[in-house]
Design a protein around this motif. Sequence first.
Motif, mmCIF file in Angstrom:
data_model
loop_
_atom_site.group_PDB
_atom_site.id
_atom_site.type_symbol
_atom_site.label_atom_id
_atom_site.label_comp_id
_atom_site.label_asym_id
_atom_site.label_seq_id
_atom_site.Cartn_x
_atom_site.Cartn_y
_atom_site.Cartn_z
ATOM 1 N N ASP A 1 61.510 -4.291 59.573
ATOM 2 C CA ASP A 1 61.821 -3.704 58.275
ATOM 3 C C ASP A 1 60.605 -3.013 57.681
ATOM 4 O O ASP A 1 59.493 -3.081 58.220
ATOM 5 N N SER A 2 60.836 -2.313 56.563
ATOM 6 C CA SER A 2 59.785 -1.506 55.943
ATOM 7 C C SER A 2 58.816 -2.342 55.115
ATOM 8 O O SER A 2 57.854 -1.805 54.571
ATOM 9 N N LEU A 3 59.044 -3.643 55.029
ATOM 10 C CA LEU A 3 58.049 -4.560 54.478
ATOM 11 C C LEU A 3 56.963 -4.842 55.508
ATOM 12 O O LEU A 3 55.878 -5.325 55.174
ATOM 13 N N ILE B 1 64.878 -1.029 50.568
ATOM 14 C CA ILE B 1 64.259 -1.459 51.819
ATOM 15 C C ILE B 1 65.013 -0.779 52.950
ATOM 16 O O ILE B 1 66.153 -0.328 52.771
ATOM 17 N N ARG C 1 60.776 -5.932 47.861
ATOM 18 C CA ARG C 1 61.170 -6.311 49.222
ATOM 19 C C ARG C 1 60.684 -7.715 49.552
ATOM 20 O O ARG C 1 59.620 -8.131 49.133
ATOM 21 N N ASP D 1 59.716 7.277 49.310
ATOM 22 C CA ASP D 1 58.950 6.040 49.493
ATOM 23 C C ASP D 1 59.737 4.817 49.035
ATOM 24 O O ASP D 1 59.346 3.683 49.342
ATOM 25 N N ARG D 2 60.814 5.038 48.312
ATOM 26 C CA ARG D 2 61.625 3.919 47.812
ATOM 27 C C ARG D 2 62.040 2.972 48.928
ATOM 28 O O ARG D 2 62.114 1.759 48.724
ATOM 29 N N GLY E 1 60.589 3.024 52.164
ATOM 30 C CA GLY E 1 59.534 2.770 53.122
ATOM 31 C C GLY E 1 59.866 3.293 54.510
ATOM 32 O O GLY E 1 60.801 4.077 54.713
ATOM 33 N N HIS E 2 59.079 2.822 55.481
ATOM 34 C CA HIS E 2 59.229 3.289 56.867
ATOM 35 C C HIS E 2 59.241 2.083 57.805
ATOM 36 O O HIS E 2 58.475 1.138 57.631
#
Length: 325
Positions: A94-96, A116, A147, A288-289, A291-292
């Motif tokens: 995940d993006s976290l 997320i 997140r 950016d909300r 993430g990646h």
Amino acid sequence: MSGADTDRVAPETGPGPGVEVLTPRDVPLGGPRAMTVRRTLPQRARTLIGAWCFIDHYGPDDVAETGGMDVAPHPHIGLQTVSWLFSGEIEHRDSLGSHAFVRPGELNLMTGGHGISHTEVSTPGTALLHGVQLWVALPDEHRQTGRDFRHHVPAPVHLDGAVIRVFLGSLAGDTSPVPAFTPLLGAEIVLEPRTTTTLDIDPAFEHGLLVDQGSVRLDGTLLRGAELGYTATGNRTMTLANETDAPARAVLVGGTPFEERIVMWWNFVGRTHEDIVEARQDWQASSDRFGHVDGYPGARIPAPALPNATIAPRGNPTRPKGSTR
């Protein structure tokens, strides 16, 4: 996994009062060799059980035939995802920055409040994939929370011919350490053959029992495989009976009634149509909300087109006082 409505209610089977029986709808999970999932929530008869707003039940799925699960990066808002497996293994990113594996008997819970994104891919060693994916709606005051990701391995509790693993909330003397934003219960229950078990439950909770394997009689009402039995608040006990010569397995969810009306579309849980439009725009714009997600070799899943109508908030249908149907 992604959300969509379901719309069938089965007639009750057996004499048990106060049990509403919900049947699932088959939904393909992407790709030409799609893995089919059985979606029990949401549907027209019931949108939520407590804060539980989405239940997908899948497998046993022969990965050699279907290709298993390969869900590219996709977004979530306003919810928590709860992953629970009976067999197989799924890799989660995940993006976290979390990189974890979903394995049988182990809880993976991801919180996507403000936003997320994540991936879900069955591992190369998985031959049979079998489990449930559930979503929890976040209350309005926590919808913009950050997140988060939690992993927990509940110890088995043995009680009157049943083996219980409590992954959220409290049951049978065990309490999960995983925090929740509303009062919740989530547990796997395996019943030995020819066994009857009575559980003490919170009368402030409504409950749903999803049968995975075999059949279970819930407070006198027979539930067959993939059916979900709903019971309203006010009950202090729940009696489960396995009347067969093979083990039966079910997942019990519950919580205090979630009084807020929600808008569910694709992978988003909001309160208004505008919430959904904004989240979709942010995802399409690679904001950016969300993430990646690192480590996935393919492209993100694009958001589907919005419907040509305002998406209306939904709650559970109101019923006449004293009615169970």
